[in-house]
Design a protein around this motif. Structure first.
Motif, PDB file in Angstrom:
ATOM      1  N   THR A  99       0.827  -1.218   0.000  1.00 41.48           N
ATOM      2  CA  THR A  99       0.000   0.000   0.000  1.00 41.48           C
ATOM      3  C   THR A  99       0.853   1.256   0.000  1.00 41.48           C
ATOM      4  O   THR A  99       0.671   2.139  -0.841  1.00 41.48           O
ATOM      5  CB  THR A  99      -0.937  -0.020   1.217  1.00 41.48           C
ATOM      6  N   ASN A 100       1.756   1.361   0.934  1.00 43.22           N
ATOM      7  CA  ASN A 100       2.606   2.554   1.030  1.00 43.22           C
ATOM      8  C   ASN A 100       3.964   2.262   0.372  1.00 43.22           C
ATOM      9  O   ASN A 100       4.896   1.786   1.023  1.00 43.22           O
ATOM     10  CB  ASN A 100       2.792   2.956   2.497  1.00 43.22           C
ATOM     11  N   GLU A 102       7.511   2.842  -1.289  1.00 40.08           N
ATOM     12  CA  GLU A 102       8.650   3.749  -1.251  1.00 40.08           C
ATOM     13  C   GLU A 102       9.272   3.840  -2.643  1.00 40.08           C
ATOM     14  O   GLU A 102       8.820   3.199  -3.591  1.00 40.08           O
ATOM     15  CB  GLU A 102       9.678   3.244  -0.238  1.00 40.08           C
TER      16      GLU A 102
END
Length: 634
Positions: A99-100, A102
């Motif tokens: 989801t998040n 980098e």
């Protein structure tokens, strides 16, 4: 029962020492000791995974991460392991679930999409983070973006093909190489060769800066990627004599990348065609090596498989060729090559009939297969069948000027002038909506000629008038309009005839005369006419020697009836009246060498006459000579 607490501090001290010494093989078992004490120790688990990745133990890394409670925290390492294992779908699934993301996740995702040949999605992924990211890898990322554009252009993406490769401003030799690939996809082979020359110079400079003592053999091995692309540019530009030595040079250097050798070998097979089949059989083993398959794109693998099918066809290995076609059809169901090769095999076989080719054409209705079947039917004088298959083509191809011209001629052959006129009207209407004015003028001129041939001069007048509206300076169309009006409206024909250019200006200009005199039928006469009279008079006359015609020789003893001897061309020893010379033999009494004396003969007559089997073989010449000389001395 209570477990005694184990202090892991000494183990971490030992681990720190091994990391500084880069002892990767000892790091993994030491991390296992720490994890046995504390399975949730994130630092020890991270050290173990990094050590496995640095040793290229990707199977062990995947197994370790997948079965550990901390696998969510190490999703990047898991995706990278899948990527290195060529399990691209699993890598894409792992990255898509994050989801998040980098920067490292986006960058790996772009690489995975590139390897999955989803070039548009890969470029969009780079666009999300690459412009705003500033670090030490900025140049490498720009090179990767150009590589994505080059791959998309090679695959035929319109947006990538509209990119000018010189506007990308390549900084490294890899970027120059990728820009050259874009130029090759745009058929700009001159620009591609210039960019590849820049790439070669930059590569040589970079290698010598990194390692000044690098030998020329290693430099040539590193340059093999650039060299094979130079050969491709020459190959596609129609210069096989320049491409073949470069392909052969690349194979002699034995590049480390198996994909480079595979491309060079496959292209040599394509250049050989039906010639030098023995050499092509050796090259196909290099092209189809397993080590190269994982590094080649789908397009490259399809081309190599097609070359393998064609090689077996040229080698007359029918059964192997059919088996290879089945393999290629299973791997690349969208390719027309297997069907076309089967058609070629059917025509080579004794049972090659039009029915077989029609059956192949029914299985695939692509343009290439349909045109092939139409060509075969046309060669068999199957006019009606050819027209049926030409009607199955898509409009962009069926209404092209060349195909329309063929179809109109076939309609006229079967006496269907109405269908030919309808097809010309349809083609003109279709091209009026497009931007190809040249094709439109060609079709309108063909329509006017067709109408004039069939006595429809009034309709031909409207066709030629429309052609003049497209190009008012078309003198040929104006002349044809005058000829068409002469039968229906002579006054109008005179009006148009007044606008015709002078004859010398319209026809007998210098270019037309030069083109006419350059024709083979008039070349010799034109040279004679162009010689000035004064130069011809001043030139010295060359006296030609007249060759005397000798009379045919008469045989020494001709037959009285005048009929030549039918055996005059046979050798003497083969003629009926030939009598061989008698051989005169001298010194008969001496006998031949090894003849028995009278006493020996009388002694031998007393012996029994039972034959015996000889044991020893005849002596060698040297032995015989020695026995002879010994007898003389005695």
């Amino acid at each position: 029962q209570f477990k005694m607490a184990v202090d892991t501090k000494p183990l971490f001290v030992e681990l720190d020492r091994l990391i500084r010494e880069d002892s990767l093989e000892e790091i993994v078992p030491l991390c296992d000791k720490i994890l046995a004490v504390d399975p949730a120790d994130k630092d020890a688990f991270a050290c173990k995974i990094v050590a496995l990745l640095q040793q290229s133990l990707f199977d062990a890394a995947v197994a370790t991460i997948s079965n550990h409670p901390l696998k969510d925290a190490f999703s990047f390492e898991l995706a990278y392991s899948y990527f290195r294992q060529q399990k691209l779908d699993q890598a894409h699934a792992v990255l898509a679930a994050i989801t998040n993301k980098e920067t490292r996740h986006w960058e790996l995702l772009a690489q995975v999409l590139y390897r999955l040949e989803q070039y548009e999605a890969s470029a969009a992924t780079y666009a999300k983070f690459q412009p705003t990211l500033k670090d030490d890898y900025e140049v490498e990322r720009r090179t990767n973006v150009i590589a994505v554009q080059a791959a998309a252009a090679t695959a035929g993406d319109p947006a990538a093909l509209n990119t000018d490769p010189r506007s990308l401003k390549p900084e490294t030799y890899e970027a120059c190489y990728n820009c050259a690939n874009i130029a090759i996809a745009r058929s700009d082979h001159a620009a591609a060769l210039d960019l590849l020359a820049q790439a070669e110079a930059l590569c040589r400079k970079t290698l010598l800066e990194e390692e000044p003592d690098m030998g020329e053999d290693n430099i040539e091995r590193e340059l093999s990627l650039v060299r094979v692309q130079m050969a491709v540019a020459h190959h596609l530009a129609g210069a096989p004599a320049r491409a073949l030595p470069l392909y052969q040079q690349v194979l002699r250097t034995r590049p480390d990348d198996a994909a480079i050798a595979a491309v060079a070998a496959s292209n040599i097979i394509a250049l050989n065609k039906e010639h030098d089949v023995f050499d092509s059989k050796k090259k196909i083993k290099i092209a189809t090596a397993e080590a190269a398959a994982s590094k080649l794109t789908r397009l490259q693998r399809r081309v190599i498989e097609a070359n393998a099918c064609l090689l077996l066809l040229h080698a007359n290995m029918a059964d192997a060729c059919r088996a290879k076609c089945d393999e290629m059809e299973a791997a690349f169901p969208d390719s027309d090559i297997p069907c076309l090769v089967r058609a070629a095999l059917a025509r080579r076989g004794k049972d090659a009939t039009v029915a077989v080719l029609k059956e192949l054409g029914q299985t695939r209705r692509t343009a290439a297969v349909t045109l092939t079947v139409a060509q075969v039917l046309l060669a068999q004088n199957e006019t009606v069948g050819t027209l049926e298959y030409l009607q199955l083509l898509p409009p962009a191809l069926r209404l092209a000027p060349s195909v329309v011209g063929l179809t109109v001629s076939l309609y006229e052959r079967v006496g269907n002038a109405g269908a030919a006129s309808t097809l010309l009207d349809e083609a003109i209407a279709w091209h009026e909506k497009g931007a190809d004015r040249v094709a439109l003028r060609t079709l309108m001129r063909a329509r006017g000629q067709h109408l004039l041939q069939h006595g429809r001069a009034k309709e031909a007048v409207s066709s030629y008038e429309g052609l003049l509206r497209l190009d008012p300076k078309d003198a040929a169309a104006l002349a044809a309009l005058v000829a068409a009006c002469a039968t229906v409206d002579p006054a109008r024909a005179e009006q148009y005839a007044g606008a015709l250019p002078p004859l010398a200006e319209a026809i007998l200009d210098d270019r037309a005369v030069d083109a006419l005199e350059a024709a083979p039928a008039f070349a010799r006469r034109a040279v004679q006419l162009r010689e000035p009279a004064a130069a011809a008079a001043a030139a010295p006359k060359v006296v030609r020697r007249r060759h005397r015609v000798r009379k045919n020789k008469i045989p020494k003893h001709p037959h009285p009836s005048g009929i030549a001897d039918p055996e005059r061309w046979l050798p003497k020893w083969q003629r009926k009246g030939y009598r061989p010379r008698r051989r005169v033999r001298g010194n008969v009494g001496k006998g031949t060498q090894g003849a028995a004396s009278a006493s020996t003969a009388s002694d031998s007559a007393k012996e029994p006459t039972t034959p015996t089997t000889p044991v020893a073989q005849a002596p060698a010449p040297a032995q015989a000579a020695a026995a002879k000389s010994k007898k003389k001395k005695k």
